[in-house]
Enzyme design. Structure first.
Site, short mmCIF file in Angstrom:
data_model
loop_
_atom_site.label_atom_id
_atom_site.label_comp_id
_atom_site.label_asym_id
_atom_site.label_seq_id
_atom_site.Cartn_x
_atom_site.Cartn_y
_atom_site.Cartn_z
N CYS A 64 56.16 41.27 -77.41
CA CYS A 64 57.11 41.76 -76.14
C CYS A 64 56.23 41.79 -74.83
CB CYS A 64 57.42 43.04 -76.47
SG CYS A 64 58.31 43.32 -78.02
N CYS A 65 56.90 41.68 -73.87
CA CYS A 65 56.42 41.96 -72.51
C CYS A 65 57.74 42.30 -71.63
CB CYS A 65 55.43 40.83 -71.84
SG CYS A 65 56.40 39.36 -71.39
N TRP A 66 57.68 42.53 -70.36
CA TRP A 66 58.60 43.03 -69.51
C TRP A 66 59.85 42.00 -69.62
CZ3 TRP A 66 60.32 47.29 -68.21
CH2 TRP A 66 61.24 47.50 -67.27
N LEU A 108 61.09 43.64 -72.98
CA LEU A 108 61.31 45.02 -72.90
C LEU A 108 62.38 45.49 -71.99
CD1 LEU A 108 57.51 46.02 -73.49
CD2 LEU A 108 59.23 46.03 -75.07
#
Length: 143
Positions: A64-66, A108
């Site tokens: 996950c990342c932004w 996210l």
């Protein structure tokens, strides 16, 4: 199943992913912001989770990342990993079925808790297609 999970921040559903997987009976290995001993940058954290899959320390990973884009890029640099950025259950099912994806990439920013459950339900219910054309496509990625 042993699943590696990486996030570059604790925003959104990052911590909830670990809880949801644990509640489903999976053993979770954490990376990045989810593990205080590790670097939390998306490129390093998501690559570490993907390496767990490629090297057999985990059967699958969630990265996950932004936006989820960097997470999928970092995971896909690892040979043997097929990471898919999924924003809904239909895409997660297709990624497992047609692409035999072994790493789930999530944003996210846009994934809510109800949507997370939908995506994970589809991901874990999905199985790789045995259709010769689908198998040939996945095998082509390994060359």
């Amino acid at each position: 199943m042993r699943i590696a999970v990486a996030a570059d921040s604790l925003d959104g559903v990052a911590a909830r992913i670990v809880g949801e997987l644990s509640e489903r009976g999976h053993e979770v290995v954490t990376h990045g912001a989810l593990n205080e001993a590790e670097r939390d940058d998306w490129a390093w954290a998501c690559e570490a989770a993907a390496r767990d899959v490629a090297e057999g320390r985990a059967e699958q990973a969630v990265v996950c990342c932004w936006t989820g884009t960097g997470a999928s890029i970092a995971a896909n640099k690892v040979r043997g990993v097929r990471a898919a950025l999924c924003a809904d259950g239909y895409t997660a099912d297709g990624a497992r079925r047609w692409n035999d994806a072994n790493v789930l990439a999530l944003s996210l920013r846009v994934v809510s808790e109800p949507l997370l459950k939908e995506i994970l339900d589809a991901w874990f219910a999905g199985t790789a297609s045995t259709d010769p054309a689908d198998v040939a496509n996945v095998e082509h990625l390994e060359t």
